[in-house]
Motif scaffolding. Structure first.
Motif, PDB file in Angstrom:
ATOM      1  N   GLU A  62       0.649  -1.216   0.121  1.00 24.15           N
ATOM      2  CA  GLU A  62       0.024  -0.062   0.048  1.00 24.15           C
ATOM      3  C   GLU A  62       1.042   1.390  -0.019  1.00 24.15           C
ATOM      4  OE1 GLU A  62      -3.731  -2.098   2.331  1.00 24.15           O
ATOM      5  OE2 GLU A  62      -2.341  -0.967   3.399  1.00 24.15           O
ATOM      6  N   VAL A  63       2.004   1.327   0.797  1.00 16.79           N
ATOM      7  CA  VAL A  63       2.754   2.298   0.542  1.00 16.79           C
ATOM      8  C   VAL A  63       3.593   2.464  -0.607  1.00 16.79           C
ATOM      9  CG1 VAL A  63       5.149   3.129   1.751  1.00 16.79           C
ATOM     10  CG2 VAL A  63       3.323   2.108   3.245  1.00 16.79           C
ATOM     11  N   ALA A  64       3.979   1.521  -1.303  1.00 14.82           N
ATOM     12  CA  ALA A  64       4.698   1.521  -2.581  1.00 14.82           C
ATOM     13  C   ALA A  64       3.530   2.141  -3.577  1.00 14.82           C
ATOM     14  CB  ALA A  64       4.977   0.265  -2.864  1.00 14.82           C
ATOM     15  N   GLY A  65       2.391   1.679  -3.444  1.00 13.81           N
ATOM     16  CA  GLY A  65       1.415   2.068  -4.403  1.00 13.81           C
ATOM     17  C   GLY A  65       1.286   3.595  -4.600  1.00 13.81           C
ATOM     18  N   ILE A  66       1.259   4.021  -3.409  1.00 10.63           N
ATOM     19  CA  ILE A  66       1.075   5.647  -3.150  1.00 10.63           C
ATOM     20  C   ILE A  66       2.078   6.498  -3.996  1.00 10.63           C
ATOM     21  CG2 ILE A  66       0.828   7.664  -1.553  1.00 10.63           C
ATOM     22  CD1 ILE A  66      -0.695   5.633   0.626  1.00 10.63           C
ATOM     23  N   ILE A  67       3.255   5.972  -3.638  1.00  8.95           N
ATOM     24  CA  ILE A  67       4.593   6.232  -4.403  1.00  8.95           C
ATOM     25  C   ILE A  67       4.437   6.232  -5.810  1.00  8.95           C
ATOM     26  CG2 ILE A  67       6.934   6.243  -4.574  1.00  8.95           C
ATOM     27  CD1 ILE A  67       6.917   5.341  -1.634  1.00  8.95           C
ATOM     28  N   ALA A  68       4.272   4.876  -6.512  1.00 10.00           N
ATOM     29  CA  ALA A  68       4.500   4.951  -7.811  1.00 10.00           C
ATOM     30  C   ALA A  68       3.493   3.981  -8.707  1.00 10.00           C
ATOM     31  CB  ALA A  68       6.022   4.284  -8.031  1.00 10.00           C
ATOM     32  N   ALA A  69       2.147   3.727  -7.990  1.00 12.47           N
ATOM     33  CA  ALA A  69       1.364   2.965  -8.889  1.00 12.47           C
ATOM     34  C   ALA A  69       0.867   3.620 -10.072  1.00 12.47           C
ATOM     35  CB  ALA A  69       0.132   2.504  -7.884  1.00 12.47           C
ATOM     36  N   ARG A  70       0.667   2.603 -11.076  1.00  8.87           N
ATOM     37  CA  ARG A  70      -0.029   3.322 -12.377  1.00  8.87           C
ATOM     38  C   ARG A  70      -0.900   2.305 -12.995  1.00  8.87           C
ATOM     39  NH1 ARG A  70       4.552   3.943 -15.789  1.00  8.87           N
ATOM     40  NH2 ARG A  70       4.198   2.120 -16.999  1.00  8.87           N
ATOM     41  N   PRO A  71      -1.974   2.600 -12.556  1.00  5.10           N
ATOM     42  CA  PRO A  71      -3.148   1.686 -13.063  1.00  5.10           C
ATOM     43  C   PRO A  71      -3.313   1.629 -14.750  1.00  5.10           C
ATOM     44  CG  PRO A  71      -3.966   3.022 -11.624  1.00  5.10           C
ATOM     45  CD  PRO A  71      -2.533   3.510 -11.943  1.00  5.10           C
ATOM     46  N   ASP A  72      -3.562   0.599 -15.227  1.00  5.27           N
ATOM     47  CA  ASP A  72      -3.608   0.400 -16.683  1.00  5.27           C
ATOM     48  C   ASP A  72      -5.173   0.475 -17.050  1.00  5.27           C
ATOM     49  OD1 ASP A  72      -4.934  -1.983 -15.621  1.00  5.27           O
ATOM     50  OD2 ASP A  72      -3.242  -3.203 -16.546  1.00  5.27           O
ATOM     51  N   ASN A  73      -6.115   0.855 -16.233  1.00  5.98           N
ATOM     52  CA  ASN A  73      -7.584   1.057 -16.444  1.00  5.98           C
ATOM     53  C   ASN A  73      -7.683   2.716 -16.506  1.00  5.98           C
ATOM     54  OD1 ASN A  73     -10.139   1.269 -16.590  1.00  5.98           O
ATOM     55  ND2 ASN A  73     -10.664  -0.377 -14.846  1.00  5.98           N
TER      56      ASN A  73
ATOM     57  N   GLY B  10      -9.607   6.093 -10.975  1.00  8.03           N
ATOM     58  CA  GLY B  10      -8.969   7.696 -10.463  1.00  8.03           C
ATOM     59  C   GLY B  10      -7.746   7.693  -9.745  1.00  8.03           C
ATOM     60  N   PHE B  11      -7.473   6.504  -9.327  1.00  6.34           N
ATOM     61  CA  PHE B  11      -6.304   6.596  -8.094  1.00  6.34           C
ATOM     62  C   PHE B  11      -4.933   6.627  -9.156  1.00  6.34           C
ATOM     63  CE2 PHE B  11      -2.880   3.478  -6.667  1.00  6.34           C
ATOM     64  CZ  PHE B  11      -2.369   4.359  -5.494  1.00  6.34           C
ATOM     65  N   ILE B  12      -3.958   7.091  -8.851  1.00  4.44           N
ATOM     66  CA  ILE B  12      -2.747   6.897  -9.320  1.00  4.44           C
ATOM     67  C   ILE B  12      -1.372   7.183  -8.302  1.00  4.44           C
ATOM     68  CG2 ILE B  12      -2.426   9.311 -10.201  1.00  4.44           C
ATOM     69  CD1 ILE B  12      -1.285   8.198 -12.725  1.00  4.44           C
ATOM     70  N   GLY B  13      -0.397   6.736  -8.582  1.00  5.95           N
ATOM     71  CA  GLY B  13       0.798   6.990  -7.298  1.00  5.95           C
ATOM     72  C   GLY B  13       1.456   8.564  -7.651  1.00  5.95           C
ATOM     73  N   VAL B  14       1.906   9.028  -6.835  1.00  2.78           N
ATOM     74  CA  VAL B  14       2.399  10.452  -6.912  1.00  2.78           C
ATOM     75  C   VAL B  14       3.477  10.532  -8.091  1.00  2.78           C
ATOM     76  CG1 VAL B  14       3.783  12.205  -5.868  1.00  2.78           C
ATOM     77  CG2 VAL B  14       2.081  10.858  -4.409  1.00  2.78           C
ATOM     78  N   ALA B  15       4.516   9.596  -8.332  1.00  2.00           N
ATOM     79  CA  ALA B  15       5.511   9.591  -9.294  1.00  2.00           C
ATOM     80  C   ALA B  15       5.298   8.173  -9.965  1.00  2.00           C
ATOM     81  CB  ALA B  15       6.897   9.696  -8.335  1.00  2.00           C
ATOM     82  N   PRO B  16       4.407   8.001 -10.872  1.00  2.56           N
ATOM     83  CA  PRO B  16       4.054   6.693 -11.563  1.00  2.56           C
ATOM     84  C   PRO B  16       4.965   6.101 -12.388  1.00  2.56           C
ATOM     85  CG  PRO B  16       2.848   8.487 -12.465  1.00  2.56           C
ATOM     86  CD  PRO B  16       3.728   9.272 -11.208  1.00  2.56           C
ATOM     87  N   ASP B  17       6.173   6.823 -12.638  1.00  2.00           N
ATOM     88  CA  ASP B  17       7.193   6.268 -13.548  1.00  2.00           C
ATOM     89  C   ASP B  17       8.416   6.092 -12.887  1.00  2.00           C
ATOM     90  OD1 ASP B  17       5.765   6.363 -16.140  1.00  2.00           O
ATOM     91  OD2 ASP B  17       5.667   8.711 -15.587  1.00  2.00           O
ATOM     92  N   ALA B  18       8.428   6.286 -11.323  1.00  2.00           N
ATOM     93  CA  ALA B  18       9.511   5.834 -10.508  1.00  2.00           C
ATOM     94  C   ALA B  18       9.644   4.506 -10.524  1.00  2.00           C
ATOM     95  CB  ALA B  18       9.552   6.755  -9.393  1.00  2.00           C
ATOM     96  N   THR B  19      10.968   4.094 -10.186  1.00  2.00           N
ATOM     97  CA  THR B  19      11.231   2.560  -9.740  1.00  2.00           C
ATOM     98  C   THR B  19      11.173   2.353  -8.220  1.00  2.00           C
ATOM     99  OG1 THR B  19      12.421   2.275 -11.643  1.00  2.00           O
ATOM    100  CG2 THR B  19      12.914   0.705  -9.959  1.00  2.00           C
TER     101      THR B  19
ATOM    102  N   TYR C 132       3.341  10.010   0.311  1.00  2.00           N
ATOM    103  CA  TYR C 132       3.181  11.067  -0.453  1.00  2.00           C
ATOM    104  C   TYR C 132       4.304  12.081  -0.567  1.00  2.00           C
ATOM    105  CZ  TYR C 132      -1.846  10.872  -0.888  1.00  2.00           C
ATOM    106  OH  TYR C 132      -3.242  10.261  -1.374  1.00  2.00           O
ATOM    107  N   VAL C 133       5.000  12.277   0.441  1.00  2.00           N
ATOM    108  CA  VAL C 133       6.183  13.165   0.554  1.00  2.00           C
ATOM    109  C   VAL C 133       7.482  12.465  -0.343  1.00  2.00           C
ATOM    110  CG1 VAL C 133       8.037  14.312   1.897  1.00  2.00           C
ATOM    111  CG2 VAL C 133       5.463  14.184   2.713  1.00  2.00           C
ATOM    112  N   ALA C 134       7.510  11.049  -0.153  1.00  2.00           N
ATOM    113  CA  ALA C 134       8.615  10.569  -0.959  1.00  2.00           C
ATOM    114  C   ALA C 134       8.431  10.459  -2.295  1.00  2.00           C
ATOM    115  CB  ALA C 134       8.601   9.115  -0.407  1.00  2.00           C
ATOM    116  N   GLY C 135       7.126  10.300  -2.807  1.00  2.00           N
ATOM    117  CA  GLY C 135       6.814  10.287  -4.388  1.00  2.00           C
ATOM    118  C   GLY C 135       6.868  11.886  -4.449  1.00  2.00           C
ATOM    119  N   LEU C 136       6.725  12.908  -3.759  1.00  2.00           N
ATOM    120  CA  LEU C 136       7.025  14.156  -4.495  1.00  2.00           C
ATOM    121  C   LEU C 136       8.680  14.411  -4.329  1.00  2.00           C
ATOM    122  CD1 LEU C 136       6.371  16.981  -4.703  1.00  2.00           C
ATOM    123  CD2 LEU C 136       6.315  17.625  -2.229  1.00  2.00           C
ATOM    124  N   ALA C 137       9.392  13.944  -3.360  1.00  2.00           N
ATOM    125  CA  ALA C 137      10.750  13.966  -3.454  1.00  2.00           C
ATOM    126  C   ALA C 137      11.340  13.417  -4.891  1.00  2.00           C
ATOM    127  CB  ALA C 137      11.410  13.276  -2.563  1.00  2.00           C
TER     128      ALA C 137
END
Length: 544
Positions: free
Chosen positions: A161-172, A176-185, A423-428
């Protein structure tokens, strides 16, 4: 002369007593452990002692001891299997995440967070399809699971769940949900688990994660007569926006994961080892730690805390942005609500080491401080931490979850500072992608300076730190500090008053004497007037 001699004798006697007392205390202090003597330099518990680099542990790249699985892993719920959660979480709109991603894509000509690696030190991360091929194995410090790479089993359901908030990228596209940095590793390290416990049945040391016989798996070893205890609830699945969908199990008390909790896996030492290893091998640009150790404040520092302090300082010096959850107030982790913020009741590690760690408090959907978010002078910024929607951590799931089962069939919303930190790690990661020449301190400074500052002295308080993050501002605002010019500081408007005299009692004596004299004069006047009136002859009675 006799008075002077008496004073001299008293002074010499006092000096002798003080000297003897100091000597006695010094002899007693020798028996106290070194780490317990390292009281804060300013006398306040909120300030940790200086970093002791000799405490930095080497990375063993394996568990500290052998653990065995004690609970069943998170699983799909039997409720609402066909429900697809399409609602966009409120925190995503509140922070204008979509707009922030557009800014980065326009500036870089690529994705939002492309090329940035974020280490998730947590309960592991499940290989969810919405992380695509951007999920990498980092390390295993709990137990080597059957058929999985180190760090890629999430039995608890927290790290996914933590990783999803950082970088998830739904294919649907309807989701509406998407990670903060959806192209990060995402680089996953499983460092703790409440579904594992120390294995006291044998003294065999834990096997190295690079090989050896796996010590546990989701299911019992082949031929075993002992089944694992079931999980505490229905398991994770695709939750619905109205709260009637699926959730995750086992429960997550306020979304937190406590280190060194009795009967679980995860120590401060292995956390320090992972941080050191990431820095040595340059495995990540950002580290997210939604794990904490909470204890009463007593002016000391433990060896495990010293190890983490040395590790975060080492990694920060190597240019890594370190983000940590501020902690959740529970029965065993009391809220810091004492009058003096510098003398906290509770110390939370790693946030305590604020010189090298950006700790994150939580707000709720009203914009106010979430009641469970632990306060403290170490809080750096804040982000949404309630009504969380993220990846369903259950094995083979391809959807989202918005509920967790605390016990039995009792479902509750996912919340906690654990989910504000990503959320902050994704922003970073976004800031790193856009400002590629900015170092770790510069990234943290940009996040702090552009936050929505609270109305408090210096623009920060002990609840939200420098304020709720503002991703759009962090990605667009020009900061004077980045071009060598400090922001102008307004000159204080001082009242034109005479200087205070704190050393002389004469003004007070004069004032009191004047007041006393006035009262005496008033009393005399009243007495004289009364006497005159009594001695005056009475007026003759009127004639009829």
């Amino acid at each position: 002369m006799s008075a002077g001699r008496r004073f001299g004798v008293t002074r010499r006697t006092t000096t002798a007593l003080l000297t003897g007392t100091i000597g006695f205390l010094s002899s007693v202090a020798v028996a106290v452990p070194v780490w317990a003597q390292q009281a804060p330099a300013d006398g306040y518990y909120a300030t940790p002692p200086p970093v002791d680099s000799s405490k930095l542990p080497a990375d063993s790249r394996q568990p500290d001891k052998k653990y065995k699985q004690s609970k069943g892993c998170v699983q799909r719920s039997t409720l609402g299997q066909n429900i697809v959660l399409k609602t966009r979480p409120w925190g995503q709109d509140y922070l204008q995440i979509d707009k922030a991603q557009e800014i980065v894509r326009a500036a870089t000509g690529g994705g939002a967070g492309t090329g940035v690696k974020v280490a998730v030190v947590d309960t592991g991360v499940t290989q969810h399809p919405w992380l695509q091929d951007r999920l990498k194995s980092g390390g295993e410090y709990v137990a080597t699971p059957n058929g999985k790479q180190p760090g890629l089993e999430d039995c608890d359901g927290h790290g996914t769940e933590v990783a999803g908030i950082i970088a998830a990228r739904p294919d649907n596209p309807e989701v509406g949900f998407i990670g903060v940095a959806p192209d990060a590793t995402i680089v996953s390290y499983r460092q703790l688990s409440e579904n594992y416990e120390p294995d006291t049945s044998t003294s065999t040391p834990a096997s190295n994660t690079a090989g050896g016989t796996p010590s546990s798996s989701t299911n019992p070893p082949a031929g075993s007569d002992t089944a694992l205890p079931p999980s505490s609830g229905g398991g994770g699945g695709q939750g619905s926006g109205d709260g009637n969908g699926d959730g995750t199990s086992p429960g997550q008390s306020n979304g937190g994961r406590q280190l060194e909790k009795a009967g679980t896996a995860g120590t401060l030492k292995t956390l320090a080892e992972i941080i050191r290893g990431i820095a040595d091998r340059k495995e990540a640009d950002v580290i997210n730690m939604s794990v904490d150790n909470c204890r009463p404040a007593n002016g000391s520092i433990t060896e495990g805390e010293q190890q983490v302090q040395a590790a975060v300082h080492y990694a920060a010096s190597a240019g890594i942005v370190i983000v940590a959850a501020a902690g959740n107030a529970t029965d065993t982790c009391p809220q810091n609500d004492q009058p003096d913020a510098k003398r906290p009741k509770t110390i939370v590690t790693p946030p305590w080491f604020a010189d090298d760690v950006l700790s994150v408090g939580a707000i709720d959907e009203t914009g106010g401080v979430a009641p469970f978010s632990v306060h403290g002078p170490w809080v750096g910024v804040a982000a949404p931490g309630t009504k969380i929607i993220s990846l369903d951590p259950a094995e083979n799931s391809d959807g989202l979850a918005n509920l967790t089962f605390e016990s039995g069939d009792k479902a509750s919303e996912i919340q906690g500072t654990s989910f504000a930190a990503p959320y902050v790690a994704g922003l970073a990661a976004l800031v790193k992608a856009k400002y590629q020449n900015l170092d770790a301190k510069g990234i943290i400074n940009r996040i702090k300076e552009t936050a929505q500052h609270p109305a408090a002295p210096g623009g920060r308080d002990n609840f939200v730190g420098y304020g709720v993050i503002d991703p759009v501002a962090a990605l667009t605002q020009s900061l004077p500090s980045e071009v060598g010019n400090q922001a102008p500081i307004p000159s204080p408007q001082l009242a034109q008053l005479p200087p205070a005299n704190d050393h002389s009692s004469t003004p007070m004596i004069v004032a009191l004497a004047g007041t006393g004299g006035g009262l005496v004069a008033l009393l005399i006047t009243l007495f004289v007037m009364r006497t005159i009136r009594r001695n005056q002859p009475s007026a003759p009675a009127s004639r009829r």
